[in-house]
Structure formats: C-alpha cells, structure tokens
Design an enzyme around this catalytic site. Structure first.
Site, PDB file in Angstrom:
ATOM      1  CG  ASN A 134      -0.431  -0.168   2.527  1.00 55.55           C
ATOM      2  OD1 ASN A 134       0.434  -1.002   2.754  1.00 55.55           O
ATOM      3  ND2 ASN A 134      -0.917   0.614   3.484  1.00 55.55           N
TER       4      ASN A 134
ATOM      5  CB  CYS B 109     -10.692  -2.672   0.874  1.00 57.98           C
ATOM      6  SG  CYS B 109     -10.034  -1.998  -0.676  1.00 57.98           S
TER       7      CYS B 109
ATOM      8  CD  GLU C  29      -5.293  -5.955  -0.994  1.00 57.88           C
ATOM      9  OE1 GLU C  29      -4.660  -4.873  -0.903  1.00 57.88           O
ATOM     10  OE2 GLU C  29      -6.085  -6.338  -0.133  1.00 57.88           O
TER      11      GLU C  29
ATOM     12  CD  GLU D 181      -1.461   5.125   4.705  1.00 59.22           C
ATOM     13  OE1 GLU D 181      -2.148   4.241   5.213  1.00 59.22           O
ATOM     14  OE2 GLU D 181      -0.891   6.003   5.375  1.00 59.22           O
TER      15      GLU D 181
ATOM     16  CB  CYS E 100      -8.669  -4.687  -3.236  1.00 61.12           C
ATOM     17  SG  CYS E 100      -7.469  -3.359  -2.978  1.00 61.12           S
TER      18      CYS E 100
ATOM     19  CB  CYS F 251      -5.237  -1.317  -1.662  1.00 62.92           C
ATOM     20  SG  CYS F 251      -6.563  -0.391  -0.879  1.00 62.92           S
TER      21      CYS F 251
END
Length: 160
Positions: free
Chosen positions: A62, A112, A75, A64, A115, A73
């Site tokens: 990930n 999430c 994934e 940010e 994803c 993210c």
C-alpha cells in the site's frame, strides 16, 4: 418474490506453518514487501504477492498519500502492475498480509471492496479463478478458491 441463498466456502489454516510450501513462500514474499509499505498516516501496512501462470511473482504494497483518495492498496498496486507488464498472463494465486504499527494484528484481513472489484475484473478477463490467501501479521490464514467467495454478486462488463 423469490429468495436466494448465497454461500461462500473458505478454508481456514490455523497457522502459517500449515500452508503448503509454495504458499508459504508466496506469503513470505508478501510479508517482506508489506514491511516496505508507505503508510505514514494509517500505520497499517499491507503486502501482496501474486503468482502468475508463467511462474513470475509480482509484488505490491500500500502507498498512502496525504490526500487520502490518492493512495493505493497493495492488492491493486500488484494486480495493476501485473496487468501492465504481463497483460496476457493469468494470475493464479494471491497472498496478502497486513500489519498494524499500533497493535498486534492477528485477524485475517481480506481485501477491501475496491480491491475485490479489481480482482473480480481480472478473474473475468482471464476466465479462471484466482486463489486468494490472506492473514494478519500472525495467526490464522484464510483461503478462498476464487474472488466470488468474497464478492459473490460481482459487477462486470456483462452489465455494460
């Protein structure tokens, strides 16, 4: 009115050590890349390792950003890299691991919603399921034989 029942089937491994050796290797790679994540705001690190049909392993973590919607993210970082660099190679397996710098994360942490949708797109595109293994920092590992167990009513190109 008609009622339908949707069932998901997941396998639970009590620990990392119960995983098949090839999945342990993939999960170790996701742990290594997880610890390199850029997550200064949430302090929640996620790593993803994808095994492609050609034997290549693609990694992502990930990333940010102070402007929260601009982050990505692990994934999707990995799956989009695979799509860009290996567009015609199927993704066979995905190993995910998450770790908090604030507390010990022992709960298996699934992808999430955004994803899940991205993974669904690639399952539909390649016409084969992607095995997904996910865990926290330690503890149980969950295996899903397909994204459809995590997102049973997908939105795909058939609606467009």
């Amino acid at each position: 009115m008609k009622e339908i029942k949707i069932t998901s089937v997941l396998q639970i491994y009590d620990s990392f050590d119960e995983l098949p050796e090839d999945i342990q290797d993939l999960m170790k790679k996701s742990m290594e890349i997880r610890d390199k994540a850029y997550a200064p705001y949430s302090e929640f690190l996620v790593g993803a390792a994808l095994l492609l049909e050609n034997g290549e392993v693609v990694l992502g973590n990930n990333q940010e950003n102070a402007c929260y919607p601009s982050g990505l993210c692990a994934e999707r970082t990995a799956i989009y890299y695979a799509g860009a660099n290996y567009p015609d190679v199927a993704i066979q397996k995905m190993a995910l691991t998450a770790k908090s710098l604030k507390y010990k994360l022992v709960t298996p942490t699934p992808p999430c919603g955004a994803c899940r949708q991205a993974i669904a797109e690639y399952e539909v595109k390649q016409k084969t399921p992607i095995e997904i293994y996910f865990m926290g920092e330690t503890g149980k590992v969950v295996k899903s034989s397909s994204l459809s167990n995590l997102l049973p009513l997908i939105f795909d190109n058939s609606y467009l």
